[in-house]
Motif scaffolding. Sequence first.
Motif, PDB file in Angstrom:
ATOM      1  N   GLU A  73      17.212 -14.634 -23.880  1.00 59.59           N
ATOM      2  CA  GLU A  73      18.572 -14.046 -23.821  1.00 59.59           C
ATOM      3  C   GLU A  73      18.948 -13.011 -22.493  1.00 59.59           C
ATOM      4  O   GLU A  73      20.221 -12.536 -22.583  1.00 59.59           O
ATOM      5  N   ILE A  74      18.042 -12.505 -22.097  1.00 59.32           N
ATOM      6  CA  ILE A  74      18.239 -11.653 -20.887  1.00 59.32           C
ATOM      7  C   ILE A  74      19.010 -12.215 -19.828  1.00 59.32           C
ATOM      8  O   ILE A  74      20.111 -11.247 -19.317  1.00 59.32           O
ATOM      9  N   ILE A  75      19.129 -13.371 -19.549  1.00 51.46           N
ATOM     10  CA  ILE A  75      20.147 -13.999 -18.678  1.00 51.46           C
ATOM     11  C   ILE A  75      21.528 -13.736 -19.192  1.00 51.46           C
ATOM     12  O   ILE A  75      22.472 -13.092 -18.442  1.00 51.46           O
ATOM     13  N   ASP A  76      21.874 -13.910 -20.500  1.00 53.93           N
ATOM     14  CA  ASP A  76      23.009 -13.736 -20.733  1.00 53.93           C
ATOM     15  C   ASP A  76      23.637 -12.372 -20.717  1.00 53.93           C
ATOM     16  O   ASP A  76      24.587 -11.822 -20.346  1.00 53.93           O
ATOM     17  N   TYR A  77      22.625 -11.530 -21.416  1.00 55.72           N
ATOM     18  CA  TYR A  77      22.951 -10.185 -21.294  1.00 55.72           C
ATOM     19  C   TYR A  77      23.132  -9.568 -19.838  1.00 55.72           C
ATOM     20  O   TYR A  77      24.148  -8.624 -19.756  1.00 55.72           O
ATOM     21  N   CYS A  78      22.247  -9.960 -18.870  1.00 53.36           N
ATOM     22  CA  CYS A  78      22.681  -9.548 -17.320  1.00 53.36           C
ATOM     23  C   CYS A  78      23.883  -9.836 -16.739  1.00 53.36           C
ATOM     24  O   CYS A  78      24.480  -8.917 -16.273  1.00 53.36           O
ATOM     25  N   LEU A  79      24.226 -10.986 -17.278  1.00 49.27           N
ATOM     26  CA  LEU A  79      25.633 -11.595 -16.582  1.00 49.27           C
ATOM     27  C   LEU A  79      26.694 -10.691 -17.168  1.00 49.27           C
ATOM     28  O   LEU A  79      27.807 -10.518 -16.461  1.00 49.27           O
TER      29      LEU A  79
END
Length: 310
Positions: A73-79
């Motif tokens: 989920e880090i990907i979505d959060y970072c985006l």
Amino acid sequence: MSKENIEILHDKDIKFKFKKYLENCDKEVLIISAFAKIEVIKWIDSCIDSRVKKRVLLRFQKSDILSGATDFEIIDYCLKHDWILKFDIKLHSKIYLFNNESFIIGSANATNKGLAFSGSYNKETAVAGNLDLEESNKINRLFDSANDFSQKLIEKMSMEIINENNEKSKYRDWSKEILEGLSSSKISTLFKEDLLTSSSPKLVTDEDIKLLELKKNELQIEFNSIIKEKFVESKFYQWLKIELSDMPEQVIYFGELSKRLHSVIILNDKVFRVDIKNALANLLNWIQELEIAEIIIDRPNYSQRIRLIV
């Protein structure tokens, strides 16, 4: 970097120093960590001004996601929260850089246990201090040379994670399709440590044993499949293959190839043009002696010609 500026930290002291650096950070923060949990990334956001530039580099192997060491989920959060996110599946470093000056380097990942967020935390050690511009540039180059997350790649990774969870498969690596996609990405940066120092696979130096992640006993059988496999997986060889792929007829001559290598290598006072030419000559000699079929090297005139067979 002066030894007078170095401070040795353990366990919770790492988090306290981390927070102090974040609170004084007004330009940018760079997180380089093999593993990361989304709670830690959110905590970093809560400690800094919204105008601070934020970058994070993770290992992001499939096994890291499946084991829970890193949150997908880090990907979505970072985006959604203005983080620049990259990954390198060979990453093992844990480096935290603040304003390109202050740093923490040690064993602690950006996880709950690594930074003592929970009651049960790891025994970690780190050093903290200040860097000069040359040293901070070395860290920034590590980030710059990593892989980007494209939307297509994110979708492929997400699908593989979903399928893995559903099927409870024991396969722990990203698919060949994903890995080949990474190796075909343009390599914009090479370091001196990425170059071959030995002129032949018959005379492998200690530096090249480390570079290719070989074991001493793997050198006993001449030109064995392990050496060949590790060689074609190396960043230096992949750089050559990608450069050839970009040429109109997948052909280039030694002089032009040397110029291209010089443009991507990160130079320091100990690296000169002659060293780069020698490294390139080593690479081509390895290809010939290992009989790498996809690349043909000949000399129709005065200069070596290198061709990719597609």
